[in-house]
Scaffold this active site. Structure first.
Site, mmCIF file in Angstrom:
data_model
loop_
_atom_site.group_PDB
_atom_site.id
_atom_site.type_symbol
_atom_site.label_atom_id
_atom_site.label_comp_id
_atom_site.label_asym_id
_atom_site.label_seq_id
_atom_site.Cartn_x
_atom_site.Cartn_y
_atom_site.Cartn_z
ATOM 1 N N ASP A 31 0.642 -1.461 -0.060
ATOM 2 C CA ASP A 31 0.571 -0.274 -0.168
ATOM 3 C C ASP A 31 0.722 1.630 0.232
ATOM 4 O OD1 ASP A 31 -2.889 0.411 1.247
ATOM 5 O OD2 ASP A 31 -2.198 2.182 1.053
ATOM 6 N N THR A 144 -17.381 -3.343 -8.481
ATOM 7 C CA THR A 144 -18.292 -2.348 -7.876
ATOM 8 C C THR A 144 -19.528 -2.882 -8.771
ATOM 9 O OG1 THR A 144 -19.210 0.093 -7.071
ATOM 10 C CG2 THR A 144 -17.012 -0.931 -8.784
ATOM 11 N N SER A 179 -20.186 8.048 -11.867
ATOM 12 C CA SER A 179 -19.097 8.820 -11.650
ATOM 13 C C SER A 179 -17.628 8.291 -12.244
ATOM 14 C CB SER A 179 -18.133 8.508 -10.328
ATOM 15 O OG SER A 179 -18.174 7.364 -9.830
ATOM 16 N N TYR A 181 -14.891 7.489 -10.791
ATOM 17 C CA TYR A 181 -13.620 6.197 -10.302
ATOM 18 C C TYR A 181 -14.686 4.797 -10.600
ATOM 19 C CZ TYR A 181 -15.001 2.780 -7.102
ATOM 20 O OH TYR A 181 -14.805 1.251 -6.108
ATOM 21 N N HIS A 182 -16.227 5.045 -10.850
ATOM 22 C CA HIS A 182 -17.431 3.515 -11.302
ATOM 23 C C HIS A 182 -16.854 3.183 -12.403
ATOM 24 C CE1 HIS A 182 -19.675 4.826 -7.600
ATOM 25 N NE2 HIS A 182 -19.678 3.306 -7.148
ATOM 26 N N LYS A 185 -13.340 1.664 -12.976
ATOM 27 C CA LYS A 185 -14.103 -0.386 -12.755
ATOM 28 C C LYS A 185 -14.401 -0.738 -13.533
ATOM 29 C CE LYS A 185 -13.910 -0.769 -8.519
ATOM 30 N NZ LYS A 185 -12.400 -1.107 -7.697
ATOM 31 N N GLN A 208 -19.160 -5.552 -5.625
ATOM 32 C CA GLN A 208 -19.523 -5.343 -4.468
ATOM 33 C C GLN A 208 -20.001 -3.834 -4.614
ATOM 34 O OE1 GLN A 208 -16.541 -5.973 -0.844
ATOM 35 N NE2 GLN A 208 -16.115 -4.245 -1.313
ATOM 36 N N VAL A 211 -20.286 -1.748 1.931
ATOM 37 C CA VAL A 211 -19.592 -2.415 3.034
ATOM 38 C C VAL A 211 -19.669 -2.061 3.856
ATOM 39 C CG1 VAL A 211 -18.001 -4.080 3.858
ATOM 40 C CG2 VAL A 211 -18.301 -3.112 1.039
ATOM 41 N N THR A 253 -28.838 12.920 6.327
ATOM 42 C CA THR A 253 -28.955 13.911 5.044
ATOM 43 C C THR A 253 -29.943 12.525 3.815
ATOM 44 O OG1 THR A 253 -27.267 14.108 4.892
ATOM 45 C CG2 THR A 253 -27.946 16.157 5.566
ATOM 46 N N GLU A 328 -27.740 11.524 -10.618
ATOM 47 C CA GLU A 328 -28.438 9.788 -10.742
ATOM 48 C C GLU A 328 -29.828 9.874 -10.380
ATOM 49 O OE1 GLU A 328 -26.585 8.486 -6.622
ATOM 50 O OE2 GLU A 328 -27.300 9.627 -5.370
#
Ligand SMILES: NC(=O)c1ccc[n+]([C@@H]2O[C@H](COP(=O)([O-])OP(=O)(O)OC[C@H]3O[C@@H](n4cnc5c(N)ncnc54)[C@H](O)[C@@H]3O)[C@@H](O)[C@H]2O)c1
Length: 385
Positions: A31, A144, A179, A181-182, A185, A208, A211, A253, A328
């Site tokens: 890491d 994801t 997004s 990020y997604h 993936k 996934q 979590v 929220t 979204e």
């Protein structure tokens, strides 16, 4: 099993490392502290203090006798990753090492560029390190459920059989992420699928859901072994934000209408799923895709669960709908299949009232460290009119 965990300092990586080491596997973690650094830069630090990897590995060793080999370094650096592969000769690699925050990836050019470069380079380097140094190694990659988006049809487990003009074929289930990020993936999956087809890699891609949870057998021995717990708008998941808001007497929220439905799972089940995948490696030239979650509910239902349990504990939990910073669907069809891991033996831990109460109690112990300014959304997907 000799197992290399990329992203071993992370929320999922560290508990996986302890769990596998406690079970007698030869565990290596790598890491580069990217998450810790981004958290510092964006004022999104975790609620509970997390000692660094070397210290945590020592605490774990002192308590259990188990050994975790620690490498602090960047797997987007191919030379370093190659060196680790040559030394470790992994039979399985668990790939968690990515920038996983959707809001961070939507913050601006620099953050999008970093997410794109980091995630694609880490995956690309891993593929080449396996091909060059450990060709029979099984890659267990964390994808994801967000890769699929929220289509108006049932979400299948990875693949879709399509009949077109009288002919049939099977394709990756359509991906339409919400997004950057997604989207990285999605690109990871495509990259892995390409090298599986052309070079015979063996890959399990775990789609996934979000979590939740902090407890694993090892972290119950010493709170310094807890995984990171972020509750801010950048790294905090919706579950963590709601737990902290309930404890801090801030209304929960809900972004927009709150009909956003996702499949969730307990951290204990992530550990089970990854272990099940590791213990049943796929054949060379095969990409196995498994949808990794145990139950699905909407953000509104989640808020109501936390409210019910919080109120029973005397917390007086309020709920507030706020303008959605994301682009979204706030109400949509959602029915995702998830039978593969259950067939392989997964025994789910559901989000019961007891589980929520335990998480609230844990957060309450750290109440004095809560910074309310970190919770409100600071990143918006689109310009507001
Ligand atoms: N936590 C969730 O709810 C969830 C849900 C779906 C998918 N996932 C996926 O699971 C994986 C792990 O998620 P997490 O929640 O543990 O995130 P995390 O940020 O806590 O862990 C990821 C770790 O990878 C490290 N890292 C990132 N880039 C690296 C690089 N180039 N070299 C070395 N280390 C690097 C980070 O420093 C961090 O410690 C991610 O790929 C994420 O996309 C997580």
């Amino acid at each position: 099993m000799r197992v290399l965990i990329l992203g071993g300092d992370g929320y999922l990586g560290w508990p996986t490392a302890m769990d596998f080491a406690a079970k007698g596997h030869d565990v290596w973690v790598m890491d580069n502290y990217m998450r810790r650094n981004i958290a510092r830069e964006t004022c999104s630090e975790a609620l509970m203090p997390n000692p660094n990897l070397h210290d945590r590995a020592e605490i774990f060793h002192a308590l259990t006798g188990g050994k975790i080999h620690v490498v602090v370094g960047n797997c987007a650096d191919y030379r370093l990753l190659s060196k680790v592969f040559v030394e470790c000769q992994p039979e399985t690699v668990i790939h968690y090492a990515e920038q996983p925050s959707a809001p961070y990836s939507m913050r601006g050019f620099d953050e999008a560029r970093l997410t794109f470069n980091n995630n694609l380079n880490a995956t690309f380097n891993l593929i080449w390190a396996v091909m060059e140094h450990a060709p029979s190694c099984h890659i267990v990659k964390l994808g994801t459920m967000g890769e699929y988006g929220t289509p108006n049809i049932d979400i299948e487990e990875g693949w879709l059989e399509v009949e077109h003009n009288g002919r049939k074929d099977k394709f990756l289930f359509p991906r339409q992420a919400g997004s950057l990020y997604h989207t990285t993936k999605v690109l990871d999956t495509d990259l892995l699928w390409f090298y599986v087809r052309t070079h015979g890699l063996r890959v399990t891609d775990l789609m996934q859901g979000p979590v939740y949870g902090l407890a694993s057998e090892q972290s119950e021995m010493d709170e310094r072994l807890l995984p990171n717990f972020h509750y801010d708008d950048i790294f905090g998941t919706v579950v963590n934000r709601f737990l902290v808001q309930a404890v801090a007497s801030v209304p929960l929220t809900i972004y927009g209408k709150g009909g956003q439905t996702r499949g969730y799972l307990n951290l204990k089940d992530t550990l089970q799923c990854v272990e099940l995948a590791m213990n049943t490696p796929v054949e060379p030239g095969k990409l196995r895709i498994l949808n990794q979650f145990t139950e699905q509910f909407s953000v509104k239902q989640l808020a109501e669960k936390v409210q019910r349990v919080g109120n029973a504990m005397g917390l007086n939990v309020q709920i507030k709908n706020i303008d959605n910073p994301r682009k979204e669907l706030e109400e949509h069809y959602y029915n995702a299949k998830h039978y593969g891991l259950l067939e392989m033996g997964l025994k789910p831990h559901y989000m019961t009232e007891e589980v929520i109460a335990e998480m609230l109690e844990m957060v309450a112990r750290y109440k004095s460290g809560i910074d309310r300014n970190k919770i409100e959304p600071r990143v918006r997907w689109k310009q507001q009119s």
